[in-house]
Design an enzyme around this catalytic site. Structure first.
Site, mmCIF file in Angstrom:
data_model
loop_
_atom_site.group_PDB
_atom_site.id
_atom_site.type_symbol
_atom_site.label_atom_id
_atom_site.label_comp_id
_atom_site.label_asym_id
_atom_site.label_seq_id
_atom_site.Cartn_x
_atom_site.Cartn_y
_atom_site.Cartn_z
ATOM 1 N N LYS A 76 0.889 -1.169 0.000
ATOM 2 C CA LYS A 76 0.000 0.000 0.000
ATOM 3 C C LYS A 76 0.931 1.224 0.000
ATOM 4 O O LYS A 76 2.112 1.087 -0.229
ATOM 5 C CB LYS A 76 -0.861 -0.021 1.261
ATOM 6 C CG LYS A 76 -1.612 -1.335 1.438
ATOM 7 C CD LYS A 76 -2.266 -1.422 2.791
ATOM 8 C CE LYS A 76 -2.893 -2.782 3.003
ATOM 9 N NZ LYS A 76 -1.944 -3.838 3.394
ATOM 10 N N ASP A 142 7.032 -13.023 -9.235
ATOM 11 C CA ASP A 142 6.225 -13.278 -10.436
ATOM 12 C C ASP A 142 7.046 -13.277 -11.734
ATOM 13 O O ASP A 142 6.587 -13.778 -12.747
ATOM 14 C CB ASP A 142 5.107 -12.230 -10.567
ATOM 15 C CG ASP A 142 4.220 -12.167 -9.337
ATOM 16 O OD1 ASP A 142 4.188 -13.164 -8.589
ATOM 17 O OD2 ASP A 142 3.580 -11.123 -9.111
ATOM 18 N N GLY A 185 1.716 -15.733 -8.931
ATOM 19 C CA GLY A 185 2.215 -15.208 -10.197
ATOM 20 C C GLY A 185 1.351 -14.108 -10.797
ATOM 21 O O GLY A 185 1.639 -13.603 -11.871
ATOM 22 N N ARG A 186 0.221 -13.802 -10.126
ATOM 23 C CA ARG A 186 -0.732 -12.814 -10.643
ATOM 24 C C ARG A 186 -1.141 -13.191 -12.070
ATOM 25 O O ARG A 186 -1.525 -14.313 -12.285
ATOM 26 C CB ARG A 186 -0.167 -11.394 -10.540
ATOM 27 C CG ARG A 186 0.058 -10.964 -9.090
ATOM 28 C CD ARG A 186 0.557 -9.562 -8.971
ATOM 29 N NE ARG A 186 -0.397 -8.635 -9.519
ATOM 30 C CZ ARG A 186 -1.479 -8.199 -8.864
ATOM 31 N NH1 ARG A 186 -1.705 -8.585 -7.631
ATOM 32 N NH2 ARG A 186 -2.300 -7.360 -9.429
#
Ligand code: F6P
Length: 364
Positions: A76, A142, A185-186
């Protein structure tokens, strides 16, 4: 330029090898340039709210094999659009970039090393445009960053996933089950593809190739008919079905940050296929074990190389760049050229060809 006082922060999700970078930057800055090194805590939060610690050769001595980051991190805390919930429960967005710039000046820093993935490096570039001399250092499990052959953290994550597959192979074979491993890994399938090849998976599902559940079943049944009544599937968390269905999670934190959090596709797939086969199906979600713990040698060496090269590049005044692995060298890539590009597995990738050549199904 003479480096007298430098700052370093780690932003975004952690990964193995961050401490190797911190140690590499600290030791090179002190040993080669006699500089002071200021560690900025919890990503950009430390810059906005002025939370720092001095880094020395002493306090970075034993951190090379340590997972995580001794500086802390957060995914964030974007200084340009800092999101907080007010007393009424509403999301408020603040621009704290001037505060960050002000603190950078108050800290008397010559430059800032920002270690992060695509989001963090985009912020780094905006800070560079504001006037902070920045050098980016790419990290993420990733491996989805443009401009570098590999990001550190990736190889360790692949090893963790491969170890899990080795274990799932033996229990799956013993019980004659279908074992599903969900990896991170999104929206990129690098971890799934490399760990699947290394761990002898029979089916690998990646976001770049939408899968057909019937093809998954076909492969399982083919193996059963061939005398192998068990199968091991690796599914990337961002894998989608042919009709576009992908599985995501919603929480207070995803709503606050306005981000997509993946998770659950392994169990979704288990539910879908278990109705149509006699074999039992089990799902393991590897989750954050891929991010924590001891970095492997590759990630320690890469992290150290990127850290040292970043400091030497700063001494040459090469700001606004990211240090990148361009095998066999470490080179500089303009931060501007990254522009939020997510590097996915190309459809023509040799890795895909290799997997299919040895009989792995990609669910198509
Ligand atoms: O980008 C790294 C990563 O581990 C992804 O693979 C994963 O989807 C995400 O971060 C998880 O984020 P969080 O730590 O916020 O759950």
């Amino acid at each position: 330029m003479a480096l007298k006082r430098i700052g370093i922060l780690t932003g975004g999700g952690d990964c193995s090898g961050l401490n190797a970078v911190i140690r590499g930057v600290t030791r090179t800055a002190i040993i080669q340039h006699g500089a002071k090194v200021i560690g900025i805590e919890q990503g950009f939060d430390g810059l906005i709210f002025n939370r720092t610690q001095e880094l020395t050769t002493q306090n970075t001595r034993d951190i090379l094999p340590l997972g995580g980051t001794i500086l802390g991190t957060t995914n964030k805390g974007n200084p340009f659009s800092y999101r907080e919930i007010d007393e009424t429960g509403r999301i408020q967005e603040h621009d704290y970039s001037e505060k960050a710039l002000d603190n950078f000046r108050k800290l008397g820093l010559d430059c800032l090393f920002v270690v992060g993935g695509d989001g963090t490096l985009q912020i780094a570039y905006k800070l560079f445009e504001l006037g902070i001399p920045v050098i980016g250092i790419p990290k993420t499990i990733d491996n989805d960053l443009e401009g570098t052959d590999y990001t550190f953290g990736f190889q360790t994550a692949v090893q963790v996933a491969c170890d899990a597959l080795d274990r799932l192979q033996t229990t799956g074979r013993s019980h004659q089950r279908v074992m599903i491993l969900e990896v991170m890994g999104r929206s990129a399938g690098w971890i799934a593809l490399e760990s699947g090849i290394a761990g002898g998976a029979h089916i690998i599902l990646i976001p770049e190739i939408p899968y057909n559940a019937d093809k998954v079943l076909e492969k399982i049944k083919l193996r059963e008919a061939g005398g192998h009544p068990y199968s091991v599937i690796v599914v990337a968390e961002g894998a989608k079905e042919r009709d576009g269905t992908e599985v995501t999670l919603e929480s207070a934190s995803t709503r606050l940050q306005g981000v997509v959090q993946y998770g659950g596709v392994g169990n979704y797939l288990a539910g879908k296929i278990s109705e149509q086969i006699d074999l039992e199906v089990r799902c393991t979600v590897l989750g954050h074990t891929q991010r924590g713990g001891t970095p492997n040698c590759f990630d320690r060496v890469l992290g150290t190389r990127l850290g040292t090269h970043a400091v030497e590049s700063a001494a040459q005044g090469e700001f606004g760049h990211m240090v990148a692995l361009k095998t066999p060298e470490v080179a500089l890539v303009p931060l501007k050229s990254l522009a939020g590009i997510v590097r996915k597995v190309p459809p023509t990738s040799q890795l895909i060809q290799c997997a299919e050549a040895i009989g792995i199904s990609l669910g198509r």
